[in-house]
Design an enzyme around this catalytic site. Structure first.
Site, short mmCIF file in Angstrom:
data_model
loop_
_atom_site.label_atom_id
_atom_site.label_comp_id
_atom_site.label_asym_id
_atom_site.label_seq_id
_atom_site.Cartn_x
_atom_site.Cartn_y
_atom_site.Cartn_z
N ASN A 14 0.87 -1.17 0.00
CA ASN A 14 0.00 0.00 0.00
C ASN A 14 0.91 1.23 0.00
O ASN A 14 1.45 1.61 1.03
CB ASN A 14 -0.89 -0.04 1.26
CG ASN A 14 -1.89 1.08 1.28
OD1 ASN A 14 -1.89 1.96 0.42
ND2 ASN A 14 -2.76 1.05 2.27
N ARG A 95 -2.24 -2.17 -3.72
CA ARG A 95 -3.47 -1.43 -3.55
C ARG A 95 -3.40 -0.22 -4.50
O ARG A 95 -2.44 0.54 -4.47
CB ARG A 95 -3.59 -0.96 -2.11
CG ARG A 95 -4.84 -0.17 -1.89
CD ARG A 95 -4.94 0.29 -0.46
NE ARG A 95 -6.19 1.00 -0.28
CZ ARG A 95 -6.58 1.51 0.86
NH1 ARG A 95 -5.84 1.38 1.92
NH2 ARG A 95 -7.73 2.15 0.95
N HIS A 184 -12.77 2.23 -0.45
CA HIS A 184 -12.73 1.25 0.65
C HIS A 184 -13.30 -0.10 0.22
O HIS A 184 -13.69 -0.90 1.06
CB HIS A 184 -13.59 1.71 1.86
CG HIS A 184 -12.98 2.78 2.70
ND1 HIS A 184 -13.75 3.68 3.38
CD2 HIS A 184 -11.69 3.06 3.00
CE1 HIS A 184 -12.98 4.51 4.05
NE2 HIS A 184 -11.72 4.15 3.85
N ARG A 245 -12.27 15.28 6.78
CA ARG A 245 -13.07 15.50 5.56
C ARG A 245 -14.52 15.80 5.92
O ARG A 245 -15.05 15.21 6.86
CB ARG A 245 -13.02 14.25 4.66
CG ARG A 245 -11.73 14.09 3.91
CD ARG A 245 -11.67 12.76 3.18
NE ARG A 245 -10.75 11.85 3.84
CZ ARG A 245 -10.61 10.57 3.51
NH1 ARG A 245 -11.33 10.05 2.55
NH2 ARG A 245 -9.76 9.81 4.17
N GLU A 385 -7.39 -5.52 4.93
CA GLU A 385 -7.29 -5.23 3.50
C GLU A 385 -6.07 -5.92 2.89
O GLU A 385 -6.13 -6.38 1.74
CB GLU A 385 -7.20 -3.72 3.29
CG GLU A 385 -8.52 -3.04 3.60
CD GLU A 385 -8.41 -1.53 3.75
OE1 GLU A 385 -8.76 -0.84 2.80
OE2 GLU A 385 -7.98 -1.07 4.81
#
Ligand code: AMP
Length: 398
Positions: A14, A95, A184, A245, A385
């Site tokens: 990642n 990823r 996601h 955010r 993940e």
């Protein structure tokens, strides 16, 4: 030889703008052999951390770029005898943030894949170019390993058109690909499949709402294993409020603020991505733990927390309607997995819908925390993940 015949070592990568996270697995037995992180890439005091066999190594050294970070991590795998030879690593899963409409599934990395990921950089300028840097660095270091791209967007490519087109002139979808993509995806997919395996039912028979609540948060409606809607949109800025955010806001706030505060487009973008959410409302911190602590005495922190819970509840309500029948609501991510209070606040208010929390089970961190009477199960599933990426490398490179 196909990757599935014997036990294989697969590394999940990642890559961020100045970081590189990795985890090495033995597959298909799904054993994690080591995991680590290179931070502050590009600086003289970059930090390399790796955990394996209950040990932890940490070094502060100069790492100029991602290629050096990759070389350093591969050298460390040999140095600490995690592998005897780098050729043992037969697969690399990367990823990748944005797969656009090109990639409804993970894909073997070849020239065509690279060309498409590059083309999609317009849609994810902060992420896709960095992901490509990681891809190129591993291609250089492990030229014989199978490389697979695993996209954050792929899982949501099953959404129906009315759910992904925005009500703005259609030509912008045609010309620029402006639509809901969702993110996601790897986490939502992992959590849904893990739950199905755990309760011993085929995923095809289940309708689920997955709440990935962390620094970035998104909620997903999953019907028979396929995403039918998700809260993030064209970018990961949309949906519920997050650490920094804003999530969904009235879009006309932007031209209004541009005029009143003389803000440029890039300043507005920075405001919505980096100065909003928990941080913006509380004026204290982006971190949920800090906000929970402060909310005992600070009204703005309490407001931020209440807003977060309310926005999660709104999506859960929307997805209960969307799916009609729901078997379980699943919580994951740093907040979803760890905050018993937030899980309780979101779920206790669902009692009129026949959804009942077993408060003791929730507080004692039991995986399933709904009561026997609850019409919908409530569960906490730790996301993984990296493992999902490693599994996809095995599946796609067969
Ligand atoms: P993630 O982005 O998934 O790593 O999640 C990070 C978020 O999880 C941060 O806002 C943390 O404050 C939050 N978090 C981690 N542990 C807890 C906890 N025990 N209670 C509340 N929030 C937590």
């Amino acid at each position: 030889m196909s990757l599935n015949e014997t036990s294989q070592k697969i590394i999940a990568i990642n890559a961020g703008s100045s970081s590189l996270k990795f985890q090495l697995f033995s597959m298909p037995d799904e054993v994690s052999l080591c995991q680590g992180l290179v931070e502050r890439i590009g600086l003289a005091d970059a930090i390399f951390t790796m955990k394996f066999n209950g040990q932890k190594v940490s070094k502060t050294i100069s790492i100029a770029n991602h290629q050096q970070a990759v070389d350093m991590l591969l050298t460390s795998l040999i140095e600490y005898r995690i592998v005897a030879d780098l050729k043992e690593i037969q697969g690399v899963g990367h990823r990748v943030a944005h797969g656009g409409e090109y990639f409804p599934d993970s894909a073997i990395i070849n020239d065509d894949t690279i060309e498409k990921i590059t083309r999609l950089s317009d849609l994810a300028p902060l992420h896709n170019p960095v992901n490509l840097t990681g891809i190129h660095a591993f291609k250089q270091a492990l030229p014989d390993a199978k490389a697979v791209a695993v996209f954050d967007t792929s899982f949501h490519q099953t959404m129906a058109k009315p759910d992904y087109i925005y009500p703005i002139p259609y030509e912008y979808y045609r010309k620029h690909g402006i639509r809901r993509y969702g993110f996601h995806g790897t986490s939502h997919k992992y959590v849904a499949n893990h739950y199905a395996e755990m309760i011993g039912k085929p995923i095809a028979d289940l309708n689920l709402i997955t709440c990935h609540l962390g620094n970035g948060s998104s909620i997903c409606a999953i019907k028979g294993g396929e995403s039918v809607h998700t809260s993030m949109g064209f970018t990961p800025l949309a949906g519920v409020m997050m650490g920094t955010r804003c999530g969904d806001i009235d879009p006309s706030i932007l031209p209004f603020l541009a005029e009143k505060e003389s803000l440029t487009l890039s300043q507005l973008n920075e405001m919505m991505n980096s100065r909003s959410g928990f941080l913006g409302v509380s004026e204290l911190s982006h971190d949920c733990r800090d906000i929970q602590q402060a909310s005992k005495t600070n009204q703005q922190a309490k407001l931020a927390l209440d807003m977060f819970v309310e926005r999660v509840r709104a999506y859960v309500g929307q997805y209960l309607v969307k799916l009609g029948r729901v078997d379980a609501i699943l919580f994951t991510g740093g907040i979803g997995e760890n905050s018993t209070d937030i899980r309780e606040s979101v779920c206790c208010s669902l009692e009129p819908l026949g959804i009942f929390v077993d408060v003791n089970k929730n507080r004692s961190k039991s995986t399933i925390f709904s009561t026997q009477e609850s019409s919908i199960s409530l569960a906490v599933i730790e996301t993984n993940e990296e493992l999902m990426i490693a599994k996809d490398v095995m599946r796609v490179s067969l």
